[in-house]
Scaffold this active site. Structure first.
Site, short mmCIF file in Angstrom:
data_model
loop_
_atom_site.label_atom_id
_atom_site.label_comp_id
_atom_site.label_asym_id
_atom_site.label_seq_id
_atom_site.Cartn_x
_atom_site.Cartn_y
_atom_site.Cartn_z
N ASP A 68 0.92 -1.18 0.20
CA ASP A 68 -0.04 0.02 0.06
C ASP A 68 0.91 1.01 -0.04
OD1 ASP A 68 -1.89 1.98 0.90
OD2 ASP A 68 -3.34 0.07 1.16
N PHE A 99 -16.44 -12.89 -1.98
CA PHE A 99 -17.83 -12.73 -1.42
C PHE A 99 -17.66 -12.85 -0.10
CE2 PHE A 99 -17.27 -14.97 -5.40
CZ PHE A 99 -18.39 -14.38 -6.25
N CYS A 149 -20.80 -2.80 0.57
CA CYS A 149 -20.82 -3.65 -0.76
C CYS A 149 -22.27 -3.29 -1.38
CB CYS A 149 -20.57 -5.12 -0.21
SG CYS A 149 -18.98 -5.55 -0.15
#
Length: 430
Positions: free
Chosen positions: A30, A150, A258
């Protein structure tokens, strides 16, 4: 193998920790130096059960590393996974600038036959742009794949370790083989698709679950008109094996990082392709309107909020997380204050987040306990079904001298017990 996860947000950190637990060398990459420094100390800027412990364990084992250096992380990497954010633009479409920036930054350091993977949720066609971006900066032979996640906030570590399935989208046999080997320890079904199908499967799954929430809210609206009880309806229809009892959550709509974002992106994607009147456009609008509709109903029922003490129980959008993105509390708390109420807010994990999001106000108090929040309250609103809130014995704290209301927006409290204790009980869909 050596794996790099670009992006150390929710998905990136959880994935890095779990892959490291399989014995691979994993780099979390990052450009945010402060975030990397914190992660090296196993500190994450969000609450996720079991994650901090897993980070500590894998860094002590020497399997997991965090860095800001593309050169250090990617030079020897077999798999490079892009897991950066794709924030929504004002029109609902996904901002893919971080995806392309990651592709451009990694290109000079990629080794031959490395597999470049997009794990971020992106619309079909994005991989073509990323591939082109990388090829503009290197001629090294590479493989490309999509690996949608998911995960559910609040159970992300468990979801990663025990997924229902692993979807691998690629036309490269090398990529399919390597990514299948990587996920073999999970023991989950591996579904091979095209890149476009893999990316679409993530949107389809979230949109379907969101549509179930919207559907049962529409049924709840009708139940409130005709005297039916939505929980009885859910129980009755759930015996149909095509429907099932699972995943019916009448309430104030879907929130979090989400569902609202993915539905909005599908709506925008649909409009972009001249499908302006489809289900996803409706879902996006209906969810946006849901909280305000219920707010107006409660305001009318209670004859306004002016001068009333309101206990708001639950600030996060769901239990077991401190995430407040698209949480009902973001609407209720400011509007309660504007309407003249004294608000006592309680959440076991999200209070620090709330203090960053809400402006200081003399009538906004953050309670340390449920009891502190509800003492002398005129109205108790349950917004998040934390176990400790659902299991709390409200009957022991009734104020006999005043009329008290409990608004249960999650349908998790016992109506008979509360009414026997003297509360006026309001739920969703009854």
């Amino acid at each position: 193998m050596q794996i790099v996860i670009i992006g150390t947000g929710f998905v990136g950190v959880v994935s890095a920790a779990v892959y490291a637990s399989f014995g691979h060398t994993v780099y979390g990459l990052d450009i945010d130096e402060h975030k990397i420094t914190s992660l090296k100390q196993s500190k994450v800027p969000f609450f996720e059960p079991g994650l901090s412990e897993l980070l500590t364990q894998q860094q002590e084992n020497g399997n997991l590393h965090f860095t800001t250096s593309y050169k250090e992380a990617i030079t020897d990497a077999d798999v490079v996974i892009i897991a950066v954010g794709t924030p929504s633009r004002p029109d609902g479409s996904a901002n893919l600038s971080y995806i392309y920036a990651a592709g451009e930054s990694m290109a000079p350091y990629l080794k031959e036959n490395a597999v470049v993977v997009i794990k971020s949720t992106v619309p079909p066609g994005t991989m073509d742009g990323v591939t082109q971006t990388i090829k503009e900066h290197t001629s090294t032979p590479l493989h490309f794949a999509s690996l949608p996640e998911f995960l559910k906030e609040g159970s992300a570590v468990a979801d990663t370790l025990k997924p229902d399935r692993v979807v691998i989208g690629s036309s490269s046999e090398h990529a399919k083989k390597l990514l299948s080997e990587l996920h073999e320890p999970l023991g989950a079904p591996i579904v091979h698709t095209s890149i476009e199908s893999a990316q679409m499967s993530k949107y389809a799954a979230n949109a379907y679950l969101a549509s179930r929430i919207n559907f049962i809210n529409e049924i709840a609206n009708l139940c409130e008109i005709n005297g039916a009880h939505v929980q009885e309806v859910i129980n009755a229809m759930g015996y149909d094996k095509r429907i099932g009892h699972h995943y019916w959550y009448p309430g104030l709509g879907f929130g979090g990082s989400c569902f609202p974002k993915d539905v909005a992106e599908l709506a925008s994607y649909s409009k972009e392709h001249s499908l302006d009147a489809n289900l996803f456009v409706y879902l996006d609008a209906a969810n946006t309107q849901r909280i305000q509709i219920k707010w107006r109903e409660y305001t009318q029922l209670l004859d306004g909020w002016q001068g009333k003490t309101v206990a708001v129980l639950g600030l996060a959008f769901k239990p077991n997380t401190d995430d407040m993105r698209v949480a009902p509390s973001l609407v209720f708390v400011p509007q309660l204050l504007e309407a003249g109420a004294l608000v006592r807010a309680y959440d076991p994990k999200a209070t620090p987040t709330a203090k960053q999001l809400f402006e200081e106000h003399e009538r906004l108090i953050y309670a340390d306990t449920i009891t502190q929040a509800i003492t002398d309250a005129d109205i108790i609103i349950l917004l998040t079904e934390w176990d400790e809130i659902v299991q709390f014995d409200f009957s022991k704290h009734t104020e006999k001298e005043k009329q008290q209301w409990i608004i249960d927006t999650r349908n998790r409290l016992n109506k008979a017990t509360l009414e026997q204790a003297g509360y006026h009980y309001v739920s969703i869909g009854s």
